[in-house]
Scaffold this motif. Structure first.
Motif, mmCIF file in Angstrom:
data_model
loop_
_atom_site.group_PDB
_atom_site.id
_atom_site.type_symbol
_atom_site.label_atom_id
_atom_site.label_comp_id
_atom_site.label_asym_id
_atom_site.label_seq_id
_atom_site.Cartn_x
_atom_site.Cartn_y
_atom_site.Cartn_z
ATOM 1 N N PRO A 16 0.802 -1.229 0.000
ATOM 2 C CA PRO A 16 0.000 0.000 0.000
ATOM 3 C C PRO A 16 0.837 1.283 0.000
ATOM 4 N N LEU A 17 2.074 1.218 0.467
ATOM 5 C CA LEU A 17 2.929 2.397 0.513
ATOM 6 C C LEU A 17 3.386 2.826 -0.887
ATOM 7 N N TYR A 18 3.219 1.964 -1.856
ATOM 8 C CA TYR A 18 3.586 2.269 -3.237
ATOM 9 C C TYR A 18 2.416 2.869 -4.022
ATOM 10 N N SER A 19 1.261 3.010 -3.385
ATOM 11 C CA SER A 19 0.106 3.528 -4.112
ATOM 12 C C SER A 19 0.389 4.948 -4.598
ATOM 13 N N GLY A 20 -0.129 5.261 -5.749
ATOM 14 C CA GLY A 20 0.089 6.579 -6.328
ATOM 15 C C GLY A 20 1.330 6.664 -7.180
ATOM 16 N N MET A 21 2.180 5.627 -7.130
ATOM 17 C CA MET A 21 3.384 5.628 -7.968
ATOM 18 C C MET A 21 3.020 5.084 -9.346
ATOM 19 N N ARG A 22 3.635 5.646 -10.346
ATOM 20 C CA ARG A 22 3.379 5.185 -11.712
ATOM 21 C C ARG A 22 3.977 3.798 -11.918
ATOM 22 N N THR A 23 3.286 2.998 -12.705
ATOM 23 C CA THR A 23 3.774 1.662 -13.017
ATOM 24 C C THR A 23 4.258 1.644 -14.456
ATOM 25 N N TYR A 24 5.449 1.174 -14.629
ATOM 26 C CA TYR A 24 6.041 1.069 -15.954
ATOM 27 C C TYR A 24 6.123 -0.404 -16.323
ATOM 28 N N LYS A 25 7.162 -0.785 -16.982
ATOM 29 C CA LYS A 25 7.333 -2.158 -17.452
ATOM 30 C C LYS A 25 7.518 -3.141 -16.293
ATOM 31 N N TRP A 26 8.210 -2.709 -15.240
ATOM 32 C CA TRP A 26 8.569 -3.607 -14.144
ATOM 33 C C TRP A 26 7.682 -3.346 -12.939
ATOM 34 N N SER A 27 7.332 -4.415 -12.239
ATOM 35 C CA SER A 27 6.487 -4.271 -11.042
ATOM 36 C C SER A 27 7.311 -3.683 -9.902
ATOM 37 N N LYS A 28 6.635 -2.995 -9.000
ATOM 38 C CA LYS A 28 7.314 -2.407 -7.837
ATOM 39 C C LYS A 28 7.902 -3.507 -6.959
ATOM 40 N N ARG A 29 7.220 -4.643 -6.897
ATOM 41 C CA ARG A 29 7.730 -5.757 -6.088
ATOM 42 C C ARG A 29 9.041 -6.269 -6.663
ATOM 43 N N GLU A 30 9.111 -6.422 -7.977
ATOM 44 C CA GLU A 30 10.330 -6.917 -8.610
ATOM 45 C C GLU A 30 11.478 -5.922 -8.423
ATOM 46 N N LEU A 31 11.190 -4.645 -8.550
ATOM 47 C CA LEU A 31 12.214 -3.619 -8.336
ATOM 48 C C LEU A 31 12.676 -3.606 -6.880
ATOM 49 N N THR A 32 11.725 -3.748 -5.959
ATOM 50 C CA THR A 32 12.072 -3.776 -4.531
ATOM 51 C C THR A 32 12.917 -5.003 -4.221
ATOM 52 N N ASN A 33 12.560 -6.154 -4.781
ATOM 53 C CA ASN A 33 13.363 -7.364 -4.576
ATOM 54 C C ASN A 33 14.781 -7.178 -5.103
ATOM 55 N N ALA A 34 14.926 -6.502 -6.231
ATOM 56 C CA ALA A 34 16.265 -6.252 -6.783
ATOM 57 C C ALA A 34 17.069 -5.348 -5.856
ATOM 58 N N VAL A 35 16.424 -4.323 -5.300
ATOM 59 C CA VAL A 35 17.117 -3.426 -4.361
ATOM 60 C C VAL A 35 17.512 -4.197 -3.103
ATOM 61 N N LEU A 36 16.620 -5.047 -2.600
ATOM 62 C CA LEU A 36 16.943 -5.836 -1.406
ATOM 63 C C LEU A 36 18.107 -6.789 -1.669
ATOM 64 N N TYR A 37 18.158 -7.369 -2.867
ATOM 65 C CA TYR A 37 19.279 -8.229 -3.243
ATOM 66 C C TYR A 37 20.578 -7.415 -3.240
ATOM 67 N N PHE A 38 20.529 -6.236 -3.847
ATOM 68 C CA PHE A 38 21.693 -5.356 -3.905
ATOM 69 C C PHE A 38 22.185 -5.009 -2.493
ATOM 70 N N VAL A 39 21.257 -4.631 -1.619
ATOM 71 C CA VAL A 39 21.622 -4.228 -0.256
ATOM 72 C C VAL A 39 22.155 -5.424 0.539
ATOM 73 N N LYS A 40 21.516 -6.569 0.401
ATOM 74 C CA LYS A 40 21.917 -7.754 1.164
ATOM 75 C C LYS A 40 23.273 -8.285 0.729
ATOM 76 N N THR A 41 23.525 -8.312 -0.570
ATOM 77 C CA THR A 41 24.771 -8.907 -1.058
ATOM 78 C C THR A 41 25.917 -7.918 -1.148
ATOM 79 N N GLY A 42 25.603 -6.626 -1.269
ATOM 80 C CA GLY A 42 26.652 -5.629 -1.410
ATOM 81 C C GLY A 42 27.304 -5.641 -2.781
ATOM 82 N N CYS A 43 26.642 -6.246 -3.762
ATOM 83 C CA CYS A 43 27.221 -6.287 -5.109
ATOM 84 C C CYS A 43 27.156 -4.901 -5.749
ATOM 85 N N GLN A 44 27.808 -4.759 -6.857
ATOM 86 C CA GLN A 44 27.734 -3.520 -7.614
ATOM 87 C C GLN A 44 26.457 -3.539 -8.446
#
Length: 136
Positions: A25-53
């Motif tokens: 619900p915190l993502y409401s009002g955000m525009r949706t493009y090609k990628w889902s907010k969940r998929e983008l959030t999962n990618a950010v969480l992967y980046f933060v957890k692993t510390g990869c570039q």
């Protein structure tokens, strides 16, 4: 089949359905493009957890430039802070506490100061402590 339609492998950093339901619900009002907010959030969480570039995100996530742009816009808009405040509120309520803390305790032994660092230090070239009054 578009890349965004493929089912990708799950990573340990991915949100569960229940976790996503809490923050979606915190993502409401955000525009949706090609990628889902969940998929983008999962990618950010992967980046933060692993510390990869950013460029080293696995290929089954959205393109790194898209993920980075999403992360940056969410940071600048305050979305990450909003999510964290929401999660703290929920976890406090589940623990039977008030949603917002009424006070905080700071242990003075945990707070470090660096005032003395200006007066003393190690002079790597001379292999002695600077400011000790001895000369080489």
């Amino acid at each position: 089949m578009k890349r965004s339609d493929k089912v990708r492998q799950a990573y340990p950093s991915d949100l569960t359905d229940a976790q996503w339901a809490v923050i979606e619900p915190l993502y409401s009002g955000m525009r949706t493009y090609k990628w889902s907010k969940r998929e983008l959030t999962n990618a950010v969480l992967y980046f933060v957890k692993t510390g990869c570039q950013w460029r080293h995100l696995p290929h089954d996530f959205p393109p790194y430039s898209t993920v980075h742009s999403f992360y940056r816009r969410a940071r600048l808009s305050g979305l990450w802070e909003k999510i964290l405040r929401h999660l703290v509120k929920i976890s406090r309520e589940r623990a039977g506490r008030k949603a917002v803390p009424s006070y905080a305790i700071i242990d003075s032994q945990s707070v470090k100061t660096t005032g003395a660092a200006k007066e003393r230090g190690i002079d790597g070239g001379k292999k002695r402590k600077a400011g000790s009054g001895t000369s080489s």
